[in-house]
Each structure stands twice: as C-alpha cells, then as structure tokens.
Design a protein around this motif. Structure first.
Motif, PDB file in Angstrom:
ATOM      1  N   LEU A 138     -20.441  50.367  12.951  1.00 50.45           N
ATOM      2  CA  LEU A 138     -20.228  48.915  12.431  1.00 50.45           C
ATOM      3  C   LEU A 138     -21.594  48.262  11.903  1.00 50.45           C
ATOM      4  O   LEU A 138     -21.600  47.963  10.895  1.00 50.45           O
ATOM      5  CB  LEU A 138     -19.312  48.077  13.382  1.00 50.45           C
ATOM      6  N   PHE A 139     -22.655  48.144  13.036  1.00 47.80           N
ATOM      7  CA  PHE A 139     -23.568  47.177  12.469  1.00 47.80           C
ATOM      8  C   PHE A 139     -24.749  47.844  11.614  1.00 47.80           C
ATOM      9  O   PHE A 139     -25.453  47.380  11.056  1.00 47.80           O
ATOM     10  CB  PHE A 139     -24.192  46.897  13.856  1.00 47.80           C
ATOM     11  N   VAL A 168     -12.067  45.453  16.618  1.00 47.11           N
ATOM     12  CA  VAL A 168     -11.070  45.771  15.676  1.00 47.11           C
ATOM     13  C   VAL A 168     -11.306  47.147  14.874  1.00 47.11           C
ATOM     14  O   VAL A 168     -12.597  47.154  14.428  1.00 47.11           O
ATOM     15  CB  VAL A 168     -10.948  44.670  14.615  1.00 47.11           C
ATOM     16  N   TYR A 169     -10.543  47.953  14.731  1.00 43.61           N
ATOM     17  CA  TYR A 169     -10.802  49.317  13.819  1.00 43.61           C
ATOM     18  C   TYR A 169      -9.676  49.158  13.059  1.00 43.61           C
ATOM     19  O   TYR A 169      -8.624  48.748  12.944  1.00 43.61           O
ATOM     20  CB  TYR A 169     -10.535  50.437  14.901  1.00 43.61           C
ATOM     21  N   ASP A 199      -6.368  38.149  11.028  1.00 42.48           N
ATOM     22  CA  ASP A 199      -5.599  38.117   9.803  1.00 42.48           C
ATOM     23  C   ASP A 199      -6.095  38.176   8.552  1.00 42.48           C
ATOM     24  O   ASP A 199      -5.888  38.697   7.630  1.00 42.48           O
ATOM     25  CB  ASP A 199      -4.963  36.596   9.973  1.00 42.48           C
ATOM     26  N   ALA A 200      -7.583  37.523   8.649  1.00 38.87           N
ATOM     27  CA  ALA A 200      -8.194  37.747   7.485  1.00 38.87           C
ATOM     28  C   ALA A 200      -8.604  39.207   6.914  1.00 38.87           C
ATOM     29  O   ALA A 200      -8.404  39.402   5.836  1.00 38.87           O
ATOM     30  CB  ALA A 200      -9.437  36.981   7.756  1.00 38.87           C
ATOM     31  N   LEU A 201      -8.783  39.652   7.903  1.00 41.78           N
ATOM     32  CA  LEU A 201      -8.851  41.382   7.721  1.00 41.78           C
ATOM     33  C   LEU A 201      -7.930  42.065   7.343  1.00 41.78           C
ATOM     34  O   LEU A 201      -8.109  42.726   6.089  1.00 41.78           O
ATOM     35  CB  LEU A 201      -9.566  42.081   9.066  1.00 41.78           C
ATOM     36  N   ALA A 202      -6.853  41.785   7.613  1.00 43.85           N
ATOM     37  CA  ALA A 202      -5.355  42.326   7.345  1.00 43.85           C
ATOM     38  C   ALA A 202      -4.909  41.978   5.914  1.00 43.85           C
ATOM     39  O   ALA A 202      -4.579  42.682   5.201  1.00 43.85           O
ATOM     40  CB  ALA A 202      -4.380  42.038   8.141  1.00 43.85           C
ATOM     41  N   ALA A 203      -5.634  40.803   5.562  1.00 46.62           N
ATOM     42  CA  ALA A 203      -5.479  40.378   3.984  1.00 46.62           C
ATOM     43  C   ALA A 203      -6.640  40.730   3.194  1.00 46.62           C
ATOM     44  O   ALA A 203      -6.311  40.343   2.028  1.00 46.62           O
ATOM     45  CB  ALA A 203      -5.249  38.687   3.945  1.00 46.62           C
ATOM     46  N   GLY A 204      -7.435  41.468   3.630  1.00 46.33           N
ATOM     47  CA  GLY A 204      -8.555  41.908   2.942  1.00 46.33           C
ATOM     48  C   GLY A 204      -9.709  41.379   2.605  1.00 46.33           C
ATOM     49  O   GLY A 204     -10.507  41.521   1.951  1.00 46.33           O
ATOM     50  N   ASP A 205      -9.770  40.205   3.528  1.00 42.10           N
ATOM     51  CA  ASP A 205     -10.914  39.139   3.394  1.00 42.10           C
ATOM     52  C   ASP A 205     -11.886  39.957   4.681  1.00 42.10           C
ATOM     53  O   ASP A 205     -11.840  39.757   5.818  1.00 42.10           O
ATOM     54  CB  ASP A 205     -10.537  37.839   4.034  1.00 42.10           C
ATOM     55  N   PRO A 254     -14.649  51.282  13.292  1.00 45.11           N
ATOM     56  CA  PRO A 254     -14.744  49.843  13.583  1.00 45.11           C
ATOM     57  C   PRO A 254     -15.049  48.996  12.388  1.00 45.11           C
ATOM     58  O   PRO A 254     -16.043  49.390  11.660  1.00 45.11           O
ATOM     59  CB  PRO A 254     -16.131  49.863  14.608  1.00 45.11           C
ATOM     60  N   ILE A 255     -14.345  47.918  12.153  1.00 46.32           N
ATOM     61  CA  ILE A 255     -14.536  46.941  11.075  1.00 46.32           C
ATOM     62  C   ILE A 255     -15.099  45.690  11.331  1.00 46.32           C
ATOM     63  O   ILE A 255     -15.553  44.898  10.541  1.00 46.32           O
ATOM     64  CB  ILE A 255     -13.284  47.115  10.141  1.00 46.32           C
TER      65      ILE A 255
END
Length: 523
Positions: free
Chosen positions: A146-147, A471-472, A408-414, A52-53
């Motif tokens: 995650l936490f 989201v994982y 989308d932000a996660l996918a972009a590395g943010d 989990p991210i």
C-alpha cells in the motif's frame, strides 16, 4: 516526483519492532505502557486477488506523566509531616525523595526533547514517544505494498494521509511523533501528509457577544474529545448541524458523571472491608501505626498546597509549581490510592525517574487497586449497565461513523485518502470499544468484578491503545475489512459474524459489515 518508498525501509521498520514484547508486567490499569498484542508474523494473509487500498486508525496518546501536580503533592505533604514526627519506617524514609524526584520529572517533562513545545506535567515521556514511533513503523511494515504504491504514485495520483487529533498537547505530539516516524522510514510520503481544517468555528448559535473559537488545522474535538465538549468552545444549537447529536450526547454524559447514581456504582469497592485491609497493608510498611491512627475520625488531612521549584540538570529551565489545595487525602484508603497512582504512572516514566515505586506497592495490593480502578472505569467510561442505555459511549458514535464514512468513500470510488490517522485519549478509546460492540454492559443487578468479568483497563485502553481497520479490494471492486485492536486481529461485534468472508475469518465483507452496524448517524 518524490523518491519511491523502498521495500528496504519497510524491512527496517519490521526489524526494529520484531522483538517488541507482547506483554507488559505489572498491574498499572490504563497507565500500562503499550505493547502490541499479537506477533505480526502470525497475521492472516488476505484472500487471493485482494490488495490493500486503505488503512485507518485511532490511537490513544502514548505514555505520559501526571496530568497535574495534585495527588503527588498531597502525598508528599503527608510524608513531610510524618518525617517531622519521626513516624517513618526505614522503607518509608526512602519514599519522600522518590516522590519529590517524580514531581521534578513531571514539572520538567519534555525539556530538551525536540517536538515538545511546552515542558511540564501531562507531556509524553520518552517511552510514550517511542510507542508511537514504533506503532508507525509497524503500520508501514504491515502494509508495504500500500505505502510503496502510494509513495510511487504521489506525483501523478496524489492521495492523502489525513491526520487529526484532539487538540490536547499529548495527543497532538503523539500525532507528530507518529508521522515523523512514517517519514523517516518513507520520505516519499511527505507530500501526502494532510491536516484538514478544524470543523467550522464554534461555539455557534449562542449570543453575538460570544466569538467563535478557531481551532488549528488537524484538530477535531467532536470526534476525538467528545467526552468533554464545552459550551465555551463547542456549543451547537442547530439540530441540522452534523455535530449536534455528539454535542448533546457529550453534555448528557457530563451530567451523568455528576449523578449520585453513578457514584454509588463507582464507590462500591471503598465500602468493602478489603479497602481498609489493603490500605493498612500498604501504609504500615511506610508509616508508624500511631501516625496512621491520626486519620481516625477525620482528625487530619493533607492537601496539594505549597510551592516547589525545580531546575533542569542543564540549568536551562526552572519551574515553580504551586498546588491549589483541591486534592485532599482524608483517609488511609485515599493515601494508598494516591500511592498506587504514582506507582502506575511511574511505569511509563522509567527513563525520567529511576525510582522503583513497586517497592512501596506490594504486588497483591497493586492487583487490588487496579481492580478498583477497573471497577470505576467500567461504570464511568466503559459499557456500564443496560440501565445506563449507552450514556457512557453514545458520544463516541460519531467517531465510529467516521470509520465507516472513510470506507464508504472508497466504495464510491473516492480514493483521495490513503490513510486516516486519529490521536485521542482513553476517554474516547474505551467508549469507542462499546460503540463498536466489542464490550457488553452488565444487567443492573450484577456488579462488576475481576472474578466475573474479563474487562481490564490494561487491555481495553493501555497507553497508546489503538484500533485499526485495514481495507482490501479485489478486481471486482469488492471491499473487505480487518479490525486490529491493539494490533491483535479482533472480531467485530458478534452479530456481524455473518459478514465474515468465511467462517472464522478475520476479514469481513464491507457491505455486510455496514449493514450489520446499520451505518446509522450518531444520534
């Protein structure tokens, strides 16, 4: 460095909620107190290699009192007149004191409760507070790694737990009690809580004489109160503004709510013979036939007029409530419907009002009035008909896109956001379910009915209703998503089945999911 999140606290969070009921008895429609709809022990495990991210949710406020002194005072006025005419049955004589007790509980609701700033109508009940405290605890218990990782890395790789709400007291307080519960179980998360600034001051682009209204940090009306955006506070004139489409959709929806077309759909049950039959069945147990006959021909009516003064048990708070006369009971059906509303709201006020309103609302009648409320909500807030062309939910598209934007932000590395927590109202949860494709409209020629449709307010938007995305990510930076709706693993819209990572899986490849929804901006 803050102390790390301990797995023992996660175990405690899980233990506190393991015995929570999975269903709530009673036909309370959208006033149904919350219960998670799946045992967490039955959740599917993520595929090997995925961790989990991120997680995000939108939740309705918890169980509340009445939003204002309206139908309760009108019904009490009717009861007092019947008492003066000696027109009450033995059961009916008990109704008045129970209505008055409910009015007092609402007038003083929240008094003495830490975290409730202004006692009175519309506040969370003790049940509503606990609903959000337990929802937070189950979130921690569901994603302990995650936490734990977020808490341990807070000093070196800070991530945020972003929290926003509609600005209405009960949504703000739900956010407060939710996050308090998070920190009680996981104190290491405290530095990560973040209330972002509200969108730029609104209204915009009207006249220089109109001063922009600044909202407090954490408020986002465009995402979480979009059903009722107002020119005075939210006006957007610039088409390039990211909230222009949401404002326009909100205004279109509010115009639609006033149309004869909508009211013809919503009012259909009242024209059926069943309406009169159920009203008589409810009211003749409480009032004499002669008293009820006074409604014939519109000869009598009862309104929410008069003043009532209530003092708390500790003597520290006295409030005087005065009705405005705008809620009027002119028929048997209106009287029985108002009584059903008190029956429904009392379900979430059991700590504040010991009265059992089910004594006044037989089960078969409660089912009927719940079905009528479902009929109205289906057309006013739900998917409605294909002819309505999304009028009842297009203002919720920005909220849907906010979910996609976070991933989308996660996918972009943010990775700045570890979680996003949103708190809103039924008027946003129900349209969001349509915007997500989880509900389908009916053809114009087909009328909604309980017999033919599975749509129920008590499952679509009970109190504290919520949607969550977990989201994982794996070592190849692939993202997968699971949707929980009222904490039940739920498929995304049927057209997205091709995005499942395997047939029947509850996990969806994010790239495929994004393509399926088009990730289109609200328009």
């Amino acid at each position: 460095m803050p102390p790390p999140l301990s797995l023992s606290s996660i175990a405690l969070a899980l233990a506190c909620c393991a015995s929570h009921a999975l269903a709530t008895d009673g036909d309370y429609q959208t006033k149904t107190p919350y219960a998670p709809q799946q045992d967490p022990a039955t959740y599917a495990a993520p595929p090997a290699g995925f961790q989990p991210i991120f997680t995000q949710l939108v939740a309705r406020h918890g169980s509340r009192g009445l939003t204002g002194m309206k139908g309760d005072a009108a019904l009490y006025a009717m009861w007092r007149q019947a008492a003066a005419q000696d027109a009450l049955t033995p059961l009916g004589r008990e109704l008045g004191p129970n209505i008055l007790a409910l009015m007092q509980a609402n007038a003083l609701l929240g008094h003495g409760v830490a975290g409730i700033d202004k006692p009175g109508y519309g506040n969370l009940t003790r049940t509503g507070i606990e609903e959000h405290r337990q929802l937070a605890a189950r979130l921690l218990a569901r994603l302990p790694t995650l936490f734990a990782q977020v808490g341990q890395d807070a000093a070196t790789a800070p991530r945020q737990l972003v929290t926003i709400h509609s600005g209405v007291d009960r949504a703000r307080d739900s956010a407060r009690f939710f996050t308090q519960s998070l920190l009680e179980h996981a104190p290491a998360l405290a530095p990560l809580l973040y209330l972002p600034p509200a969108p730029a001051p609104y209204p915009q682009g009207r006249t220089p004489a109109v001063q922009p209204i600044l909202q407090p940090d954490g408020v986002n009306r465009f995402l979480l109160y979009a059903h009722k955006l107002a020119p005075r506070t939210d006006f957007v004139a610039d088409r390039a503004n990211p909230y222009f489409a949401t404002y326009a959709a909100s205004q279109a929806y509010q115009r639609y709510e006033r149309t004869k077309q909508l009211h013809a759909l919503m009012d259909a049950p009242a024209r059926e013979p069943a309406a009169a039959a159920h009203a008589r069945h409810v009211l003749e147990r409480l009032f004499t036939p002669a008293f009820l006959a006074q409604f014939h021909g519109g000869a009598t009516s009862y309104a929410d007029t008069g003043s009532y003064t209530f003092t708390s048990a500790d003597g520290k708070l006295t409030r005087t409530m005065t009705g405005n006369g705008k809620t009027v009971i002119r028929s048997l059906n209106a009287a029985a419907t108002q009584l059903y509303e008190l029956y429904a709201i009392a379900a979430g006020m059991r700590h504040e009002v010991p009265a059992d309103f089910s004594r006044y609302m037989p089960a078969e009648d409660a089912r009927y009035y719940a079905s009528v409320a479902d009929h109205e909500d289906f057309y006013q807030k739900g998917p409605a008909t294909t002819a309505s062309a999304g009028m009842t939910w297009r203002f919720a598209l920005a909220l849907r896109e906010d979910f996609f934007n976070e991933v989308d932000a996660l996918a972009a590395g943010d990775l700045r956001h570890a979680a996003k927590l949103r708190f809103t109202h039924a008027e946003m949860i129900i349209p969001l379910a349509s915007a997500m494709g989880l509900q389908q409209p009916l053809p114009p020629e087909t009328s909604y009915s309980h017999a033919d449709s599975p749509w129920r307010g008590q499952s679509v938007s009970p109190l504290a209703a919520n949607m969550q995305w977990d989201v994982y990510r794996n070592g190849d930076a692939r993202l997968i998503v699971r949707l929980l709706y009222n904490e039940k693993e739920t498929p995304f819209q049927p057209s997205c089945d091709g995005a499942r990572i395997a047939p029947g899986s509850v996990f969806y490849d994010y790239t495929g999911l994004k393509a399926c929804y088009g990730h289109a901006a609200a328009q």
